[in-house]
Motif scaffolding. Structure first.
Motif, PDB file in Angstrom:
ATOM      1  N   HIS A   1      64.096  21.548 133.194  1.00  0.00           N
ATOM      2  CA  HIS A   1      64.799  21.235 131.939  1.00  0.00           C
ATOM      3  C   HIS A   1      64.806  19.754 131.575  1.00  0.00           C
ATOM      4  O   HIS A   1      65.292  19.396 130.507  1.00  0.00           O
TER       5      HIS A   1
ATOM      6  N   VAL B   1      66.679  17.394 132.638  1.00  0.00           N
ATOM      7  CA  VAL B   1      68.037  16.876 132.468  1.00  0.00           C
ATOM      8  C   VAL B   1      68.651  16.379 133.784  1.00  0.00           C
ATOM      9  O   VAL B   1      69.684  15.712 133.762  1.00  0.00           O
TER      10      VAL B   1
ATOM     11  N   ARG C   1      61.285  23.445 129.671  1.00  0.00           N
ATOM     12  CA  ARG C   1      62.184  23.863 128.594  1.00  0.00           C
ATOM     13  C   ARG C   1      63.279  22.793 128.494  1.00  0.00           C
ATOM     14  O   ARG C   1      64.360  22.961 129.050  1.00  0.00           O
TER      15      ARG C   1
ATOM     16  N   GLY D   1      66.313  20.421 127.994  1.00  0.00           N
ATOM     17  CA  GLY D   1      67.697  20.611 127.584  1.00  0.00           C
ATOM     18  C   GLY D   1      68.049  19.657 126.460  1.00  0.00           C
ATOM     19  O   GLY D   1      67.209  18.897 125.964  1.00  0.00           O
ATOM     20  N   GLU D   2      69.318  19.681 126.083  1.00  0.00           N
ATOM     21  CA  GLU D   2      69.790  18.842 124.973  1.00  0.00           C
ATOM     22  C   GLU D   2      70.052  17.403 125.391  1.00  0.00           C
ATOM     23  O   GLU D   2      69.800  16.480 124.639  1.00  0.00           O
ATOM     24  N   ALA D   3      70.613  17.222 126.586  1.00  0.00           N
ATOM     25  CA  ALA D   3      71.000  15.884 127.045  1.00  0.00           C
ATOM     26  C   ALA D   3      70.963  15.846 128.560  1.00  0.00           C
ATOM     27  O   ALA D   3      71.073  16.877 129.226  1.00  0.00           O
TER      28      ALA D   3
ATOM     29  N   ARG E   1      66.858  11.032 126.561  1.00  0.00           N
ATOM     30  CA  ARG E   1      66.724  12.273 125.801  1.00  0.00           C
ATOM     31  C   ARG E   1      65.577  13.099 126.399  1.00  0.00           C
ATOM     32  O   ARG E   1      64.433  12.642 126.437  1.00  0.00           O
TER      33      ARG E   1
ATOM     34  N   LYS F   1      62.501  15.529 127.184  1.00  0.00           N
ATOM     35  CA  LYS F   1      61.261  15.794 126.470  1.00  0.00           C
ATOM     36  C   LYS F   1      60.535  16.965 127.130  1.00  0.00           C
ATOM     37  O   LYS F   1      60.660  17.189 128.320  1.00  0.00           O
TER      38      LYS F   1
END
Length: 152
Positions: A15, A17, A43, A45-47, A67, A69
């Protein structure tokens, strides 16, 4: 035996993250501008994980504003730095993908099995211990795999 660092390394996990941002920052902390370092997830993640940012901060690094990628970022026209010398995968899924991207995205790929600390259970302190264990394991693996260039 450790060999000198490659000119560029892409750390990959599921992810992007926790493990790969941690590894990338630890590599940057050890080698600074000598090595181009990025991280990626299958995949994204957001943060970045707050706990990952916390344990990297403890070590003197900073990933709080990172962030996540995906692989598509590095395959796009937007990314102009070119392929990496080495892709280091930290999860089985990421390694499967990385192998399929040699030699387009990286000249070679290695797999470093790394526990996903988000799977840890228990109190906040117990979970933080798992994040620290991953951080410390990655630090040791980077130091063992890539020798610092001599300054003499």
């Amino acid at each position: 035996m450790a060999e000198g660092p490659p000119a560029s390394v892409l750390f990959a996990c599921t992810h992007n993250v926790i493990r790969s941002p941690m590894a990338a920052e630890l590599m940057r902390m050890q080698f600074g501008p000598l090595v181009r370092v990025e991280s990626v997830g299958l995949r994204p993640g957001e943060a970045v994980s707050a706990m990952a940012a916390f344990v990297i901060d403890e070590a003197g690094g900073d990933i709080a504003k990172y962030r996540p990628k995906g692989f598509d970022y590095f395959e796009s026209d937007y990314y102009e730095a070119g392929p990496f010398d080495l892709i280091v995968s930290l999860s089985p899924e990421a390694h499967h993908t990385a192998l399929g991207l040699v030699p387009v995205l990286g000249a070679a790929a290695e797999y470093w099995p790394t526990f996903d600390p988000s799977l840890a259970e228990g109190s906040r302190d117990q979970v933080l211990m798992e994040y620290r264990a991953v951080r410390d394991g990655l630090t040791k693996r980077i130091a063992a795999r890539f020798a610092r260039p001599s300054t003499g």
